[in-house]
Design an enzyme around this catalytic site. Sequence first.
Site, PDB file in Angstrom:
ATOM      1  N   PRO A   1      40.660  37.923  40.395  1.00 50.50           N
ATOM      2  CA  PRO A   1      40.911  39.252  40.303  1.00 50.50           C
ATOM      3  C   PRO A   1      41.549  40.524  39.299  1.00 50.50           C
ATOM      4  O   PRO A   1      42.480  40.990  39.870  1.00 50.50           O
ATOM      5  CB  PRO A   1      42.390  39.220  41.828  1.00 50.50           C
ATOM      6  CG  PRO A   1      43.033  37.641  41.746  1.00 50.50           C
ATOM      7  CD  PRO A   1      41.870  37.530  40.477  1.00 50.50           C
ATOM      8  N   CYS A   2      40.856  40.223  39.290  1.00 52.29           N
ATOM      9  CA  CYS A   2      41.232  41.871  37.684  1.00 52.29           C
ATOM     10  C   CYS A   2      41.284  43.625  38.518  1.00 52.29           C
ATOM     11  O   CYS A   2      42.170  43.793  37.803  1.00 52.29           O
ATOM     12  CB  CYS A   2      40.303  42.019  36.127  1.00 52.29           C
ATOM     13  SG  CYS A   2      38.723  42.683  36.990  1.00 52.29           S
ATOM     14  N   HIS A   3      40.228  43.337  39.528  1.00 51.22           N
ATOM     15  CA  HIS A   3      41.478  44.736  40.239  1.00 51.22           C
ATOM     16  C   HIS A   3      42.387  44.472  40.152  1.00 51.22           C
ATOM     17  O   HIS A   3      42.709  46.221  40.860  1.00 51.22           O
ATOM     18  CB  HIS A   3      39.969  44.996  41.414  1.00 51.22           C
ATOM     19  CG  HIS A   3      39.896  43.284  42.502  1.00 51.22           C
ATOM     20  ND1 HIS A   3      39.346  42.892  42.142  1.00 51.22           N
ATOM     21  CD2 HIS A   3      40.545  43.735  43.621  1.00 51.22           C
ATOM     22  CE1 HIS A   3      39.804  41.931  43.008  1.00 51.22           C
ATOM     23  NE2 HIS A   3      40.823  43.058  44.043  1.00 51.22           N
TER      24      HIS A   3
END
Length: 157
Positions: free
Chosen positions: A124-126
């Site tokens: 989850p880089c967001h």
Amino acid sequence: MTLFFDTLITPVGTLSLEADETGLTAIRFPRRAQHTPKSSITHALLTEAKRELQAYFEGRLTAFSVPLNWRGTSFQDTVWRALMDIPYGETVSYGDIAKAIGRPKSARPVGGAVGRNPLPIIVPCHRVIGSDRSLTGFTGGIEIKVALLEQEGLHLQ
């Protein structure tokens, strides 16, 4: 090694998925999908990834279990593993990730590794934002980052 490909229509557009025999290797957003071959060869891992991603977008899944097989440097691997520890619906800064991996002065290199994450959404880089709480760049575009964070219950201005 054989690669398998498939696509999934989601609220953020059609995602291109790639896997090998051991795990999911890439998720590409619509504007990044040009590297995916035109023909689709699917595999059970892709079916599982599609099922989990669909459940995520339906609000029924907050943690993924599909096997992953990313390829990166040792530093990227460390950063991507740290991303996996960010809880659903929460955000952290690049500096927070740098501290978590024991390299507190490495926020910029962390940002570079985050930007090269081959498995967005699942890794989850967001959920990584600027230290001033600003929404920084995102491989799928800021509008997709906002949509993913809102999917997880964060209301952004």
